[in-house]
Design a protein around this motif. Structure first.
Motif, PDB file in Angstrom:
ATOM      1  N   LEU A 136       5.913   3.395   3.137  1.00  0.00           N
ATOM      2  CA  LEU A 136       4.443   3.401   3.220  1.00  0.00           C
ATOM      3  C   LEU A 136       3.938   2.061   3.729  1.00  0.00           C
ATOM      4  CD1 LEU A 136       3.809   5.170  -0.168  1.00  0.00           C
ATOM      5  CD2 LEU A 136       3.325   6.100   2.091  1.00  0.00           C
ATOM      6  N   THR A 137       4.851   1.087   3.854  1.00  0.00           N
ATOM      7  CA  THR A 137       4.494  -0.228   4.383  1.00  0.00           C
ATOM      8  C   THR A 137       5.529  -0.537   5.467  1.00  0.00           C
ATOM      9  OG1 THR A 137       6.004  -1.504   3.008  1.00  0.00           O
ATOM     10  CG2 THR A 137       3.925  -0.876   2.002  1.00  0.00           C
ATOM     11  N   LEU A 196       3.744 -18.139  -6.276  1.00  0.00           N
ATOM     12  CA  LEU A 196       5.052 -18.342  -5.622  1.00  0.00           C
ATOM     13  C   LEU A 196       5.297 -19.801  -5.256  1.00  0.00           C
ATOM     14  CD1 LEU A 196       5.752 -15.343  -3.190  1.00  0.00           C
ATOM     15  CD2 LEU A 196       6.759 -15.835  -5.411  1.00  0.00           C
ATOM     16  N   ASP A 205       8.639 -10.979   4.650  1.00  0.00           N
ATOM     17  CA  ASP A 205       8.693 -12.357   5.174  1.00  0.00           C
ATOM     18  C   ASP A 205       8.495 -13.416   4.085  1.00  0.00           C
ATOM     19  OD1 ASP A 205       6.053 -11.754   4.678  1.00  0.00           O
ATOM     20  OD2 ASP A 205       5.288 -12.544   6.573  1.00  0.00           O
ATOM     21  N   LYS A 206       8.278 -13.000   2.849  1.00  0.00           N
ATOM     22  CA  LYS A 206       7.950 -13.979   1.797  1.00  0.00           C
ATOM     23  C   LYS A 206       9.037 -15.045   1.582  1.00  0.00           C
ATOM     24  CE  LYS A 206       3.966 -12.648   1.555  1.00  0.00           C
ATOM     25  NZ  LYS A 206       4.210 -12.076   2.885  1.00  0.00           N
ATOM     26  N   PRO A 216       4.975  -4.197  -1.240  1.00  0.00           N
ATOM     27  CA  PRO A 216       3.726  -4.363  -0.478  1.00  0.00           C
ATOM     28  C   PRO A 216       3.453  -5.810  -0.051  1.00  0.00           C
ATOM     29  CG  PRO A 216       3.359  -3.123  -2.500  1.00  0.00           C
ATOM     30  CD  PRO A 216       4.750  -3.657  -2.580  1.00  0.00           C
ATOM     31  N   GLU A 217       4.130  -6.778  -0.647  1.00  0.00           N
ATOM     32  CA  GLU A 217       3.917  -8.186  -0.259  1.00  0.00           C
ATOM     33  C   GLU A 217       4.521  -8.515   1.101  1.00  0.00           C
ATOM     34  OE1 GLU A 217       4.754 -11.149  -3.492  1.00  0.00           O
ATOM     35  OE2 GLU A 217       5.260  -9.320  -4.564  1.00  0.00           O
ATOM     36  N   LEU A 269       7.394   2.387  -2.778  1.00  0.00           N
ATOM     37  CA  LEU A 269       6.407   2.247  -1.686  1.00  0.00           C
ATOM     38  C   LEU A 269       7.067   1.927  -0.338  1.00  0.00           C
ATOM     39  CD1 LEU A 269       3.526   0.318  -3.532  1.00  0.00           C
ATOM     40  CD2 LEU A 269       3.656   2.757  -3.046  1.00  0.00           C
ATOM     41  N   LYS A 329       8.831  -2.110  -6.673  1.00  0.00           N
ATOM     42  CA  LYS A 329       7.970  -1.122  -5.991  1.00  0.00           C
ATOM     43  C   LYS A 329       8.677  -0.522  -4.778  1.00  0.00           C
ATOM     44  CE  LYS A 329       3.864  -3.677  -7.538  1.00  0.00           C
ATOM     45  NZ  LYS A 329       2.486  -4.109  -7.300  1.00  0.00           N
ATOM     46  N   SER A 347       4.517 -13.485  -7.377  1.00  0.00           N
ATOM     47  CA  SER A 347       3.110 -13.470  -6.961  1.00  0.00           C
ATOM     48  C   SER A 347       2.284 -12.726  -8.011  1.00  0.00           C
ATOM     49  CB  SER A 347       2.932 -12.663  -5.672  1.00  0.00           C
ATOM     50  OG  SER A 347       3.576 -13.245  -4.609  1.00  0.00           O
ATOM     51  N   PRO A 348       0.986 -12.950  -8.017  1.00  0.00           N
ATOM     52  CA  PRO A 348       0.131 -12.082  -8.832  1.00  0.00           C
ATOM     53  C   PRO A 348       0.330 -10.624  -8.413  1.00  0.00           C
ATOM     54  CG  PRO A 348      -1.131 -13.958  -7.977  1.00  0.00           C
ATOM     55  CD  PRO A 348       0.206 -13.978  -7.287  1.00  0.00           C
ATOM     56  N   GLY A 349       0.487  -9.749  -9.389  1.00  0.00           N
ATOM     57  CA  GLY A 349       0.522  -8.325  -9.066  1.00  0.00           C
ATOM     58  C   GLY A 349       1.838  -7.789  -8.549  1.00  0.00           C
ATOM     59  N   LYS A 355       7.880   1.866 -11.643  1.00  0.00           N
ATOM     60  CA  LYS A 355       7.099   3.100 -11.783  1.00  0.00           C
ATOM     61  C   LYS A 355       8.028   4.295 -12.013  1.00  0.00           C
ATOM     62  CE  LYS A 355       3.323   5.489  -9.439  1.00  0.00           C
ATOM     63  NZ  LYS A 355       2.675   5.629  -8.122  1.00  0.00           N
TER      64      LYS A 355
END
Lengths: 217, 217
Positions: free
Chosen positions: B170-171, B121, B145-146, B141-142, B167, B164, B37-39, B197
Motif C-alpha cells: 500500500l506504500t 530518531l 530510506d530512513k 509507512p515511514e 501495509l 506494519k 519515530s513517533p507513531g 496488528k
C-alpha cells in the motif's frame, strides 16, 4: 546551569531568526517551516506543492537532514533551486544554518521558500527560523494521539496537514479524535486532510497558501 | 564551547548508565531500550511482547514521553508494573531519569524491563541507559530510506523491528531496499519483519528474545 545555556542558545536563535525574517520581507519571499516525524511525507508534500505552484510562483527549497541528500535529489528533479543542509547530527535546523544558506539563493527572484526541517516532533519546535508559517505534517499511520504526546510542536504550528488519508480505515486513526486532540491545544489552527499519493486535498491547501502569499505581498 | 558541554553531559550519562547496567545485572534484569519515530508502533509492540512472555517471564515497563500518560495507561491494562517518565520537553530519556525510576520497581522480581524511549530518531541514539539491547522500530509507512537519513540511530541498534508489514504494497516501501540500506550501515544487525496488528512475525521475535535473556542469566 543547563537551562541558562539553553536560553542563551534560544535567544541567539531568535535574534538571527528576526534578521532572516527581515531579509525575507525585504525580498518579498514567503517562507514555510515544514516539520514532521520521519516518514510523514514532508518531501512528497513539498513536491506536490511545487507542482501545483510552479508557473505562477517562483519557488526554492532548503532541505534539512542529519545526513544524506536523498530528499534534495528528489526535489531537484522538479527543477527548483534546492540547498541541502546536513546538520551533522543536530536534531533540528536553526536560524543560523538558514542565514548561511540564504546567499546561495537569488532571493529577489523567489516568491516562496519551503524549508524542510529535520524529521523530529520535538526539537524543531523550539527553534524559529524567520518563517511566515509553521506547517506540521501528521500522517495517518502515526496515530491520532500525537498532538497529546508532542503538545509543543502542535500548539506552535499554524497549519496541520493530515497526510496519507488514503490509509484511513486501514489503521485505527480517527479523524474525530485527532481534531479533538488538536483543538484541545489550540482552537484557531488550520487543518487540511490530504493524500500526497492520490492528490486528494492538495488543491484546497494550494488555494489557501496562494491567498496567504498574496496577502503578505 | 557547546561541544564541550555536550561531552560532559554525555560523560555523566555514560557513567550513570554503567551504574544502571550493574544494578540490572545484580538483580538479573534484562533491559531493552526501545526507540522509534513517533507513531512507529512502540507501545503496540510492547503490548505484543508482554502478551507473549507473561507467564514465563516477569516484566516491567518504563514509559518515556514528553507529555501525557496515554501509553502508560495502555500498557497498564496488561497488568505489568509501569512507571511513566515525563521528560517535560526533553527529546530523549537519559540514564539519570532511569536511575531515579528504578526504586519504584521490585527489581529482584523482574526478568525483563522494557524502556520505551521518546519518539525520536535522533537524540535518543546518543544516550545509553544501561540496557542490554537497543531495539529500533521502523514502520513501513515511514519509508525505506530512513536508515540513510538517521544513520547513527540505525548503526547503534542491535535489533531492527520492521513493523506494519501488513501495509506493504500500500506504500512504495521496498524490503529489498531497506535491507540494503541497513546492511550498508552495519552487517551484523538482527532484523524482524512484524505486524503488531495481525501478529505476523511476533513469534520469531519472542523466541529470539527469550534465547537472549536465557543466555544472559
Amino acid at each position: 546551569m543547563e537551562i541558562k545555556i539553553l536560553e542563551s542558545v534560544l535567544e541567539r536563535n531568535n535574534k538571527i531568526a528576526a534578521e532572516n525574517a527581515k531579509t525575507f520581507k525585504e525580498n518579498g519571499v514567503f517562507v514555510l517551516n515544514l516539520m514532521a516525524s520521519p516518514g510523514a511525507g514532508k518531501t512528497s508534500f513539498i513536491i506536490k506543492t511545487i507542482q501545483g505552484m510552479q508557473g505562477s510562483f517562483k519557488l526554492g527549497v532548503i532541505e534539512g537532514d542529519i545526513a544524506s541528500k536523498v530528499d534534495a535529489e528528489k526535489v531537484q528533479e522538479t527543477g527548483v533551486p534546492v540547498i541541502q543542509i546536513n546538520t551533522g547530527g543536530a536534531c533540528h535546523l536553526d536560524s543560523i544554518m538558514i542565514q548561511k544558506a540564504l546567499p546561495h539563493f537569488d532571493l529577489k527572484n523567489l516568491d516562496l521558500l519551503i524549508i524542510e526541517n529535520v524529521g523530529n516532533l520535538v526539537c524543531p519546535a523550539e527553534f524559529i527560523l524567520g518563517e511566515n508559517l509553521k506547517v506540521i505534517i501528521l500522517s495517518v499511520p502515526e496515530g491520532d494521539d500525537k498532538p497529546l504526546k508532542y503538545p509543543l510542536m502542535f500548539s506552535e504550528s499554524d497549519v496541520i496537514i493530515l497526510n496519507k488519508i488514503d490509509l484511513l480505515g486501514l489503521t485505527d486513526f480517527s479523524l474525530e479524535r485527532v481534531y479533538q486532540n488538536i483543538k484541545g491545544l489550540r482552537k484557531d489552527i488550520k487543518i487540511f486532510e490530504v493524500s500526497c499519493k492520490t492528490g486528494d486535498g492538495i488543491e484546497d491547501w494550494l488555494t489557501w497558501l496562494k491567498e496567504r502569499i498574496e496577502e503578505a505581498m
